[in-house]
Design an enzyme around this catalytic site. Structure first.
Site, mmCIF file in Angstrom:
data_model
loop_
_atom_site.group_PDB
_atom_site.id
_atom_site.type_symbol
_atom_site.label_atom_id
_atom_site.label_comp_id
_atom_site.label_asym_id
_atom_site.label_seq_id
_atom_site.Cartn_x
_atom_site.Cartn_y
_atom_site.Cartn_z
ATOM 1 N N CYS A 256 0.813 -1.226 0.000
ATOM 2 C CA CYS A 256 0.000 0.000 0.000
ATOM 3 C C CYS A 256 0.846 1.276 0.000
ATOM 4 O O CYS A 256 0.362 2.353 -0.338
ATOM 5 C CB CYS A 256 -0.921 0.011 1.201
ATOM 6 S SG CYS A 256 -2.005 -1.416 1.217
ATOM 7 N N HIS B 100 -4.028 6.853 2.591
ATOM 8 C CA HIS B 100 -4.312 5.546 1.995
ATOM 9 C C HIS B 100 -5.740 5.143 2.377
ATOM 10 O O HIS B 100 -6.169 5.342 3.512
ATOM 11 C CB HIS B 100 -3.302 4.528 2.532
ATOM 12 C CG HIS B 100 -3.597 3.124 2.132
ATOM 13 N ND1 HIS B 100 -3.861 2.767 0.833
ATOM 14 C CD2 HIS B 100 -3.685 1.978 2.874
ATOM 15 C CE1 HIS B 100 -4.085 1.466 0.781
ATOM 16 N NE2 HIS B 100 -3.986 0.972 1.999
ATOM 17 N N ASN C 283 -10.159 -0.747 -1.051
ATOM 18 C CA ASN C 283 -8.708 -0.615 -0.900
ATOM 19 C C ASN C 283 -8.018 -1.190 -2.138
ATOM 20 O O ASN C 283 -7.993 -2.408 -2.314
ATOM 21 C CB ASN C 283 -8.286 -1.368 0.373
ATOM 22 C CG ASN C 283 -6.796 -1.286 0.645
ATOM 23 O OD1 ASN C 283 -6.024 -0.801 -0.183
ATOM 24 N ND2 ASN C 283 -6.386 -1.766 1.796
#
Ligand code: UT7
Length: 335
Positions: free
Chosen positions: A116, A256, A286
């Protein structure tokens, strides 16, 4: 004239057409739309289901769009960095596949694997090539096809992840805008809490690893959640302090997109108003290395030259960090 910085001069996102809703997930695993919305903030996610398509094909769409707007020829691109953990294959890399498919004959590229945080790591790496005047046009892609490594019988992970991402162009700017600073961190001990068990040299693929479902994302959600809030909050604080900035000086916080409760906790800990926090997790879930460029793409038309932006991410590794940049152009409505 100030120092030569790497400025983002364009952004292009890509989302696959197919959408996986919470209602559909309710028919696949023991979950509910209400649980997913209240525990994660996600309503739907995009899934790549196009026959013969892998990550590089999404990257091609991003790069084509990025080059089309300013009328840049593919041959002008010098370097492409591709942040992803779901490339077309274990090898060769996906960056050079993208370059081949778009006809960027004069460029070279490589992949960056930091889950990520991949886009943050790649952005800083790309910026160094611009600051040193080694190259003029550097593309940074952040994307993932998480559906290719998600177990759709595991309710703890399948509700969170989606596919998609974006690309930015980096070019030199000597008038102030550009990447100002970055705090990047890692703690390899985190590998125990978020990983894919098999498929690498430690545990190569066998019939047994497949039968044991070891080629999917494994995550200890609560542990990752705690580290994510701490990691993003502390790196943003460190970054602001050493640049003598307060949250009031920052126009946009770009976190994020892993869980709306993580985003809210970070904003709260930093005392940062949610109106200036980029959020699109409800629509995309995500997308791992894709979340930050997708945020910039979604909010591009609201961005103004001189806006001060802080990006922050946390993910597998563990890897995490925060980057401070000054935006280089006035955004306009998408065509
Ligand atoms: O981007 C990479 C980094 N990743 C992240 O940042 C993700 C961080 N973690 C999270 O976002 C959250 O931990 C999750 C969304 C993964 C899970 O949410 P949580 O609030 O931490 O849930 P939990 O794991 O503590 O589980 C709470 C309960 C459990 O039931 P019991 O033991 O209390 O009876 C789970 O079995 O919720 C249950 N549960 C579910 N229930 C309905 C877990 N997943 C689901 C589900 N639907 N999908």
């Amino acid at each position: 004239m100030s120092r030569k910085l790497a400025a983002i001069t364009g952004v292009q996102g890509y989302l696959p057409e197919d959408i996986l809703t919470n209602a559909q997930l309710e028919t696949m695993v023991e979950t509910s739309d209400e649980w997913i919305r209240t525990r994660t903030g996600i309503k739907q996610r995009h899934i790549l289901r196009k026959e013969g398509w892998g990550a590089s094909d999404m990257g091609v769409e991003m790069v084509k769009g990025l080059l089309e707007k300013p009328g840049t020829a593919p041959e002008e691109v010098d370097l492409l960095l591709c942040a992803t953990i779901t490339g077309d294959r274990v090898f060769p890399d996906t960056a050079n596949t993208i370059l081949d498919k778009v006809g960027a004959k004069n460029a070279f590229g490589y992949d960056i694997s930091a889950a990520c945080s991949g886009f943050l790591y790649a952005l800083s790496t790309g910026a160094k090539f611009i600051e040193s005047a080694t190259y003029q046009k550097v593309i940074v892609v952040g994307m993932d096809v998480m559906s290719s490594i998600i177990d759709y019988t595991d309710r703890a992970t399948c509700i969170i992840f989606g596919d998609g991402g974006g690309a930015v162009m980096l070019e030199a700017n000597e008038e102030g805008p550009g990447l100002q600073d970055a705090v990047l961190k890692a703690d390899g001990h985190g590998r125990h809490y978020l990983n894919m068990k098999a498929g690498g040299s430690l545990h190569p693929a066998t019939a047994e690893t497949v039968a044991n479902r070891e080629h999917f994302v494994y995550q200890e959600g609560r542990t990752v959640f705690k580290h994510a809030v701490n990691g993003m909050t502390h790196t943003v604080q460190e970054l602001l302090e050493r640049n003598e900035l307060s949250t009031d000086d920052i126009d946009w916080l770009v976190p994020h997109q892993a869980n709306i409760r993580i985003i809210n906790s970070v904003a709260n800990a930093l005392d940062f108003p949610l109106e200036r926090v980029m959020i699109n997790i409800d629509r995309y879930g995500n997308t791992t290395a894709g979340t930050l460029p997708l945020c910039l793409w979604d909010y591009e038309e609201k961005l103004r030259k001189g806006d001060k932006i802080v990006l922050t991410a946390f993910g597998g590794g563990f890897t995490w960090g925060a980057t401070y940049l000054v935006w280089a152009y006035d955004g306009s409505a998408k065509a």
